[in-house]
Every structure is written in structure tokens, then in C-alpha cells.
Design a protein around this motif. Sequence first.
Motif, PDB file in Angstrom:
ATOM      1  N   ILE A   1       0.818  -1.217   0.000  1.00 25.94           N
ATOM      2  CA  ILE A   1       0.000   0.000   0.000  1.00 25.94           C
ATOM      3  C   ILE A   1       0.862   1.282   0.000  1.00 25.94           C
ATOM      4  O   ILE A   1       0.636   2.182  -0.801  1.00 25.94           O
ATOM      5  CB  ILE A   1      -0.997  -0.005   1.190  1.00 25.94           C
ATOM      6  CG1 ILE A   1      -2.148  -0.970   0.885  1.00 25.94           C
ATOM      7  CG2 ILE A   1      -1.543   1.394   1.451  1.00 25.94           C
ATOM      8  CD1 ILE A   1      -3.184  -1.072   1.998  1.00 25.94           C
ATOM      9  N   PRO A   2       1.884   1.411   0.866  1.00 20.62           N
ATOM     10  CA  PRO A   2       2.580   2.709   0.955  1.00 20.62           C
ATOM     11  C   PRO A   2       3.341   3.105  -0.304  1.00 20.62           C
ATOM     12  O   PRO A   2       3.382   4.280  -0.661  1.00 20.62           O
ATOM     13  CB  PRO A   2       3.553   2.521   2.118  1.00 20.62           C
ATOM     14  CG  PRO A   2       3.017   1.366   2.906  1.00 20.62           C
ATOM     15  CD  PRO A   2       2.369   0.478   1.904  1.00 20.62           C
ATOM     16  N   MET A   3       3.934   2.131  -1.001  1.00 19.64           N
ATOM     17  CA  MET A   3       4.826   2.500  -2.106  1.00 19.64           C
ATOM     18  C   MET A   3       4.103   3.223  -3.240  1.00 19.64           C
ATOM     19  O   MET A   3       4.500   4.336  -3.606  1.00 19.64           O
ATOM     20  CB  MET A   3       5.595   1.266  -2.591  1.00 19.64           C
ATOM     21  CG  MET A   3       6.749   1.576  -3.491  1.00 19.64           C
ATOM     22  SD  MET A   3       6.237   1.641  -5.206  1.00 19.64           S
ATOM     23  CE  MET A   3       5.960  -0.110  -5.509  1.00 19.64           C
TER      24      MET A   3
ATOM     25  N   MET B   1       1.311   4.766  -3.061  1.00 18.91           N
ATOM     26  CA  MET B   1       0.804   6.015  -2.515  1.00 18.91           C
ATOM     27  C   MET B   1       1.897   7.081  -2.480  1.00 18.91           C
ATOM     28  O   MET B   1       1.701   8.224  -2.887  1.00 18.91           O
ATOM     29  CB  MET B   1       0.249   5.805  -1.107  1.00 18.91           C
ATOM     30  CG  MET B   1      -1.177   5.260  -1.119  1.00 18.91           C
ATOM     31  SD  MET B   1      -1.802   4.898   0.538  1.00 18.91           S
ATOM     32  CE  MET B   1      -1.784   6.519   1.263  1.00 18.91           C
TER      33      MET B   1
ATOM     34  N   THR C   1       4.657   7.185  -4.276  1.00 19.03           N
ATOM     35  CA  THR C   1       5.045   7.565  -5.632  1.00 19.03           C
ATOM     36  C   THR C   1       4.021   8.513  -6.257  1.00 19.03           C
ATOM     37  O   THR C   1       4.380   9.495  -6.900  1.00 19.03           O
ATOM     38  CB  THR C   1       5.207   6.313  -6.506  1.00 19.03           C
ATOM     39  OG1 THR C   1       6.172   5.458  -5.881  1.00 19.03           O
ATOM     40  CG2 THR C   1       5.690   6.664  -7.898  1.00 19.03           C
TER      41      THR C   1
ATOM     42  N   ASN D   1       4.582  11.916  -4.845  1.00 15.85           N
ATOM     43  CA  ASN D   1       5.781  12.554  -5.391  1.00 15.85           C
ATOM     44  C   ASN D   1       5.563  13.045  -6.822  1.00 15.85           C
ATOM     45  O   ASN D   1       5.983  14.154  -7.175  1.00 15.85           O
ATOM     46  CB  ASN D   1       6.964  11.586  -5.355  1.00 15.85           C
ATOM     47  CG  ASN D   1       7.393  11.253  -3.938  1.00 15.85           C
ATOM     48  OD1 ASN D   1       7.206  12.057  -3.022  1.00 15.85           O
ATOM     49  ND2 ASN D   1       7.947  10.077  -3.736  1.00 15.85           N
ATOM     50  N   CYS D   2       4.899  12.215  -7.639  1.00 18.52           N
ATOM     51  CA  CYS D   2       4.639  12.601  -9.032  1.00 18.52           C
ATOM     52  C   CYS D   2       3.752  13.837  -9.089  1.00 18.52           C
ATOM     53  O   CYS D   2       4.020  14.786  -9.824  1.00 18.52           O
ATOM     54  CB  CYS D   2       3.932  11.470  -9.778  1.00 18.52           C
ATOM     55  SG  CYS D   2       5.014  10.130 -10.204  1.00 18.52           S
TER      56      CYS D   2
ATOM     57  N   GLN E   1       5.625  16.951  -7.907  1.00 17.52           N
ATOM     58  CA  GLN E   1       6.528  17.505  -8.923  1.00 17.52           C
ATOM     59  C   GLN E   1       5.765  18.369  -9.912  1.00 17.52           C
ATOM     60  O   GLN E   1       6.170  19.499 -10.223  1.00 17.52           O
ATOM     61  CB  GLN E   1       7.225  16.377  -9.681  1.00 17.52           C
ATOM     62  CG  GLN E   1       8.302  15.637  -8.899  1.00 17.52           C
ATOM     63  CD  GLN E   1       8.921  14.515  -9.714  1.00 17.52           C
ATOM     64  OE1 GLN E   1       8.277  13.949 -10.598  1.00 17.52           O
ATOM     65  NE2 GLN E   1      10.172  14.202  -9.425  1.00 17.52           N
TER      66      GLN E   1
ATOM     67  N   CYS F   1       7.277   8.710 -17.404  1.00 15.39           N
ATOM     68  CA  CYS F   1       7.676   8.446 -16.019  1.00 15.39           C
ATOM     69  C   CYS F   1       7.036   7.142 -15.543  1.00 15.39           C
ATOM     70  O   CYS F   1       7.693   6.298 -14.924  1.00 15.39           O
ATOM     71  CB  CYS F   1       7.242   9.586 -15.088  1.00 15.39           C
ATOM     72  SG  CYS F   1       8.272  11.049 -15.216  1.00 15.39           S
TER      73      CYS F   1
ATOM     74  N   SER G   1       8.658   4.030 -17.030  1.00 17.35           N
ATOM     75  CA  SER G   1       9.972   3.766 -16.422  1.00 17.35           C
ATOM     76  C   SER G   1       9.809   3.185 -15.023  1.00 17.35           C
ATOM     77  O   SER G   1      10.456   2.198 -14.661  1.00 17.35           O
ATOM     78  CB  SER G   1      10.798   5.049 -16.313  1.00 17.35           C
ATOM     79  OG  SER G   1      10.488   5.954 -17.318  1.00 17.35           O
ATOM     80  N   LEU G   2       8.940   3.813 -14.228  1.00 17.13           N
ATOM     81  CA  LEU G   2       8.760   3.356 -12.853  1.00 17.13           C
ATOM     82  C   LEU G   2       8.193   1.942 -12.828  1.00 17.13           C
ATOM     83  O   LEU G   2       8.673   1.082 -12.078  1.00 17.13           O
ATOM     84  CB  LEU G   2       7.807   4.298 -12.103  1.00 17.13           C
ATOM     85  CG  LEU G   2       8.338   5.704 -11.804  1.00 17.13           C
ATOM     86  CD1 LEU G   2       7.210   6.596 -11.283  1.00 17.13           C
ATOM     87  CD2 LEU G   2       9.480   5.655 -10.797  1.00 17.13           C
TER      88      LEU G   2
ATOM     89  N   ASN H   1      10.089  -1.206 -11.311  1.00 16.52           N
ATOM     90  CA  ASN H   1       9.431  -1.812 -10.163  1.00 16.52           C
ATOM     91  C   ASN H   1       9.135  -3.293 -10.411  1.00 16.52           C
ATOM     92  O   ASN H   1       9.303  -4.123  -9.520  1.00 16.52           O
ATOM     93  CB  ASN H   1       8.132  -1.064  -9.887  1.00 16.52           C
ATOM     94  CG  ASN H   1       7.364  -1.701  -8.755  1.00 16.52           C
ATOM     95  OD1 ASN H   1       7.793  -1.657  -7.614  1.00 16.52           O
ATOM     96  ND2 ASN H   1       6.241  -2.338  -9.076  1.00 16.52           N
TER      97      ASN H   1
ATOM     98  N   LEU I   1       1.369   1.779 -10.722  1.00 14.43           N
ATOM     99  CA  LEU I   1       2.337   2.863 -10.848  1.00 14.43           C
ATOM    100  C   LEU I   1       2.140   3.617 -12.155  1.00 14.43           C
ATOM    101  O   LEU I   1       2.117   4.847 -12.192  1.00 14.43           O
ATOM    102  CB  LEU I   1       3.766   2.306 -10.781  1.00 14.43           C
ATOM    103  CG  LEU I   1       4.251   1.895  -9.387  1.00 14.43           C
ATOM    104  CD1 LEU I   1       5.608   1.227  -9.487  1.00 14.43           C
ATOM    105  CD2 LEU I   1       4.333   3.114  -8.485  1.00 14.43           C
TER     106      LEU I   1
END
Lengths: 462, 462
Positions: free
Chosen positions: B324-326, B328, B330, B333-334, B337, B370, B373-374, B378, B407
Amino acid sequence: MNIEEKTIEEIAQDILSLYRQKNYVEIKKQFEEINPTDIAEIFEEFPREQSTLLFRLLPKEEAADTFVELDSETQEAIIRAFSDTELREVIDELYLDDTVDIIEEMPASIVKRILKNTDGQTRASINTLLKYPEDSAGSIMTPEFVDLKEDSTVEDAFKRIRRTGVDKETIYTCYVTDNSRHLMGVTTVKELLLHDYDDQIKDIIETNVIYVNTHDDKEEAAKLFGKYDFLALPVVDMENRLVGIITVDDAIDVLEEENTEDIHKMNAIVRTTEKPYLKIGVMETWKSRIPWLMVLMISATFTGLIITAFEDKLSALIILTSFIPMPMGTGGNCGGQASTTIIRALSLDEVDFDDIFKILWKEIRVGFVCGVSLAAVNFVKILLIDKLLLGTEGITLQVDLVISLTLLVETIFAKAVGCILPIVAKKLKFDPAVMASPFITTITDAISLLIYFWLATAILHI
Amino acid sequence: MNIEEKTIEEIAQDILSLYRQKNYVEIKKQFEEINPTDIAEIFEEFPREQSTLLFRLLPKEEAADTFVELDSETQEAIIRAFSDTELREVIDELYLDDTVDIIEEMPASIVKRILKNTDGQTRASINTLLKYPEDSAGSIMTPEFVDLKEDSTVEDAFKRIRRTGVDKETIYTCYVTDNSRHLMGVTTVKELLLHDYDDQIKDIIETNVIYVNTHDDKEEAAKLFGKYDFLALPVVDMENRLVGIITVDDAIDVLEEENTEDIHKMNAIVRTTEKPYLKIGVMETWKSRIPWLMVLMISATFTGLIITAFEDKLSALIILTSFIPMPMGTGGNCGGQASTTIIRALSLDEVDFDDIFKILWKEIRVGFVCGVSLAAVNFVKILLIDKLLLGTEGITLQVDLVISLTLLVETIFAKAVGCILPIVAKKLKFDPAVMASPFITTITDAISLLIYFWLATAILHI
């Protein structure tokens, strides 16, 4: 003329339609009334292949000032269409530091043409300026300044300014050097104007001069303008000889540019270009954003590990899962607030490493009062909204207590981590701006989860 | 003198020990060599009750300049200890806008004493300046500027500057007004110096003047300095009469202050004071941080609700909880930005509402590259690190696919939401800076979770 965005766009439309009617005489007349900065904006509305024709309609005295303000693609297109004579006319009118800024953006063939069309002395100055590192004070200085002789009078000084001032970007600060070009003192035209014509320069000058070195950071140089209210700042070389000055307009640009860079860094963006947003391509934007996204994504592996480690307890009490995001988010926000405040205070020189314990102690107390407020409101909110209003199953007083206590404890930790990391980063010569929300959040996420699960284990005996 | 923080602190130490030896003569001599801004920093190292004694050691011509730079508590202490004569001496030397800045920080009794010790005309000017709204151009202008007559010559102009210039903050930009004080044109001392003494002012002046109104936003006024490279900007009242000018040093202060405010707002801090970090108390800091922490904490109720709704599926496949956290993080952060980039571009006037579709289309493409790539990194990372290296149980190719696809999709959504909200906020006259990471994260958290659970339901058939 009171400048509003609207007005400029309207003027651009007018000129566009005059252009279509080939009414060049009227365009010429209009250009005379418009500030070069605004003319450059009007150029942006035109197709690039027409910019040379448009440029030739500019009054002579505005041509160079407008040229400086154009984007580099348009500059390049115009130079390509220029005859050597035209090129020389514009270059002659430019201040040296502006010429260097333009050259830095041009392809080699254009650079060669520009250098070919400048005299030997200018070429030498340009080559010297080009050699200064990108972030150095030397890279933003201009070698053209007013120098006065110590043993002359105010009257001589004015004569000299009248004779040589036309080519200088600023004449208001004047410098006195000795025979080996060491800086002896400065004075201003205001001082000169307030003294009698036969007063001696050496009696007027201020000899305690604040200056920077060519290799000092341009941001540090720019900050001195805000601090001391300078209009210009002298720059000396390694042998302490006066080689140029930085003017306040360039200092403002550096400050704004550094602010943009800080704001981007604080939000996990690597700044790769100074171009405005709409001129940056998709892949270039990707390049500036993907590095930190990757680092932060991969470092989130830790939070995953923590949850995996407590998996049994989560499946024993599934309600705990629903409340994972809230304390994590709050921890990130608390830490982000602290780190932001400290990063900005460091950048404004309001705090330094010696203040570390004072700062930590303050943030711990702020964390405590914030934590108590959040915990209290959350405790009531979970009972009233989640349990009573929404009827979420599995909420007990003990569960509520775990979540609220987590908020209290993590807030103090998040504030402490958030304030310490930027200071330590600066001490270790890293850029403190990197220690902002996104990075701090990754750390506070892990801390919040650990506190949450530990408190759950202790209070709920799971 | 090459100013470094170290040097100032060392000088402060020297002066402190001279002070203890009561060697006032030497202190006086040292003060003559130091810039008033630096003297003010030295004052900070002294106990406040000694500042009046120290202040009396200043050379007359530096006293007022130093006074302006002191913090308001020290200014207050010194004024309290002053005789009326001393007070008048300092006030007389101050520029009017600085006097007003000082008065704004003082308690009523001190304000009364200051006003009692100024002449009628100055008092009237001060009262006018005090009435301008805090964020207005009027609040940062000074009514003291050089005005020239249209029908005079360059020689007359210099005579006038010599006679009246001593009291003006800047003399380098001169203004020509008609009989009803409407602004006719401007010229600069540089222009005057490059013309013959018998040239007419009316032939020299630039009549297309860029100006602001007293009630315009001071930030908008300050931005004009960066754009047009001004040293001063004229300010007119509602009847278009010239009432003052803003000088570049004040514009720099406004720009830096606005940057600080933006950076704070973008990190969920309400700016309540302009005081430096270490002078702000714990409760005042709490007041600036708690509002957004509360709002964001309570709005996280939604993410809790989403998880609760999918609780059964999570307990069916507990490995999903660990991840769950990852996504969220990301997503936050996206989105952060994108919103940061747009907020800054809006503040630098690089983009406006009309660009909304251009911006959205760009951010969607950036989000796509993005996201790809992620997702790719991942996918491999989960197989290699989580499954093979860490041996996390329950990871299948399908689970990996769910997370990686999440993602990709959420990155595009986060970039779109992140760029749209600040533009819409600005259009609706809200401050776009509020639409930064913390706020965007709360929204992307919910979006990320929904995408995650939907994809999990679709691909894993749970």
C-alpha cells in the motif's frame, strides 16, 4: 503606460495585423513607444522565420536592448539572417556580459561569426568571461565599469564619466584602483553630485569595500545585494585585481533563478535547464523528474518490509490496516513543515550549524504541542465520525488510543528528523534543499509505521 | 574587506572585549570601518540593555543607517533611552519609508513620541504612508524622489539634484510632472550625464513610463524590477498623480519575502510573521503549522474509508497490504513535482490559464514516460529484491503486474491532477501555492488506492 499582460497581448495582435497589411511604417512607429522587454514578448507571438524582418523594423537605439531579451532560438535565427555589418552593429551596442550570455547558448558556427565580428580587445574579454565556472561570480560580471583616478577632482570625474560612460552598464558606482589594478575604494555618482567640483576623489571614496572573488558562488554574491542594498558589487581575481562588477539586475535574476532551483529541489525535481516551462520538452522534463521518483520508489521497500514483518498482527486486527495511511501522511506533513522552515532559514542565513541544539529543542516543543492537538482531535474524530457516523467496524477505545498516541509520538520524531537533516546536510556540504518533504517523508513513513505497530503490540496485546 | 560570516563574528568578539575594557575610543574607531549592516549584526551579540550605550559610540553619519538595520526590539530599547534631541537627530536622517517601517513595529507610546519629534509635513507623509494596505505598492514606496521641470535644462537639473538630492533615497531616476502632478516622463542621471548642459529636459525624457498604482499588489510591482531591470518604479494614486517611488532594494526584499511565503505555503505552513526562525516562539510556530496538519489529517479519512471498503480483499491476499505505501508515496511525489513546477511557472508568469490544455497534454505525456519507467523498474525490482533476495511470501507475477500497472496509471493521473489544480486555483483567485505537495498528496493517495484495488480486483479476481 500601466503594464498588464492583457495589454501586451493586445498590442501583439495589433502589430500582427499591421504586419499582415505590410504596414511597416506604422509598426516602426509603434515599436518606438514600447519597452524592449515588451517588444521581445511581442516577437514570441510571431513565427520565427519572420523575426528577422520584424527586427529590422526596430529603431536603432532599441535593437540591441530588444535582442538581449529574445529567446536564444530567435536570436540564432536572426543572427543567421544577418549580414556581417548588421551583426557588428548589434554586438557593438551590447554590454559584454550580455554578449557572453548569448554566446553560451549558440552553436559553434555562430560563436565563430560573432567573435570574428568583434575587435581584438572585446574578443579577449569575451574569452576570459567564458572561462569562469557556470555558478561563479565571474560568470555574471561585466568587465565594463567606471574607474576613477585617486588624485583627480570631482569635476575630472564627471568629465571622465561623460566621456566613457555611454558603454557602461552602470555608471552610478565608480571604482578607484592603484597602478596594479588593486581596488582602493568606491564612490557613487550621488556622492560626487553632493560634493563640490574641486573636491578630491581621494577624500570622498569609501575605502572599506565589500567585494567578491571571481570564483565565489554567484548566489552568495547575489545575496549581498539584498543584505547591503548595493547597486553594483566589485569582483576581484585571485591576485586581488579588480576585473569586473556585478550589477543589481543580474543579481535579481540569480536570486530568482536560485529560488526556482530550491523550490524544484525541495520537491524532488533535478533542475537541468533554465528554460521556461513551456519550452522544455517531454523527455527533458522526464529526465529532471525520474531520478528522485526512482530513488524514493525503491527506498519505499523499507515500509513494505515493516508491514510484512507485522503481517500477522494486521490480519489479527484488520481495522489497523485502514488506519495505516493517516499517521503516515501526518508524519510526512509534520516533517516536511520542519525541514522546509529550516531549509529556507539556512538559505536566508537566519540559522547555521551552531544553532542545531536550539533548533532541535524548539522543534521538539513545537512537535509536542502539534502532536497533542492532533492526537486530541483525532481521538474525538475517530469516535464521532468513524465509529458513530460511519459505523466502521472494529474501532475500540484501545484502537483509538493506539492511533492517537502514534500521532503524538511520530509528530515529535518527524519534527526532530525534519529539522536536523537539512542542517547536517549543509554541514557535510550537501545541498540542504534535497532534505525536503519527499525525502523526509520516506523516512517518516518508516518511523510512523514502527511507532504504530509497536504501540499496537503494547496496548492491544496482539 | 571580503565579508564572511566568520569575520563579522570575530569583529563582534573584539568589540565585546573592548567594551569590557571600556575602551570606547577604540570601538568608535572600529565602527568607522564597518558597514552599518554589519554593525547591526554586531549589536545582536550584545545584551539589549547595552545597545543604547553602544549606539552612542557610532559615528553620526552611520547612526541612522545602522538604526534601520537593527531588530525592532533593539530599536524600541534605544528609542526609550533616547532624549528627544537624540531621537530627532536619528529620525531626521532616516528615509521616510524606513521611518514608516519602524513605526509599524512600535507600541503606541513610542509612535506618539516619534510623531511628536517630526515636523508637520513629515508627520502628514507618515500618516498617509501608514494608511496603505499591507501588501500594496503604496506600503513600500517612498514619497521622496527627484522631480524635474520639463522646461529646464540639464544644467538646471544637476543644480536641482545637488540642492535636493541629499535627502532622497535614490537620485538616479528623475521624474517630470505637470502642474497637477501627473507623471509626464522619466529620465536618468546617466542620460543627463551623457547630454550637454544646455540640452532641454523635455527632449531627453522617456514619455512611455511604466508605473504602478498605490493599491497594486507589492509583489506585482516587485516583479517588474526583475523584468525591466529598473532601479526605481513610479507609483501613482487613484487620480494618476505621482505620489512616490519604489526603489530596487525594497523590491528585492519583497521578492525574497514572497519567495519565503510561497515556499512555506507549498509545504502546508501558514505564514503569520516575517520574523526570522529563531525569533518565532513555540506557540506562534504551532499556530502557523497546525491548521493544515488538522485539515490534511481529517481529510485522510477518505483513504481510510477506501481501505475499509476493500478490507475483505486485503485479508484474502495479505501481501497486497505490504505494498500500500509504495504506490501512494510515488503518486504523491509525481503529483507534487507537477504542481510545484506549475506553481512556480505561474508565479514567474511563464504560463497562464490559456495554456491549460498545452500544460495538461505535456504532463500526461511526461506522466506516461515516467510511469512506464517506474513500472518497468518496479516489476523487475519486486521479482529480484522482494521475491528472490528477501523471500517475501505471496508475490506472484500477477501481484507484481498489479503493482506495476498501478504505478503507470496513477503516475499519469497524479501529473494531470498536479498540473490542473494550481491553474484552476489561480483562475478562481485562490493562491495556487496552496495546491502543492501536501494537498495534492491527499488527493493522489485516494486515487492511487482506488487504482490499486481496482486493478487487483480485475487481475487477481479477488
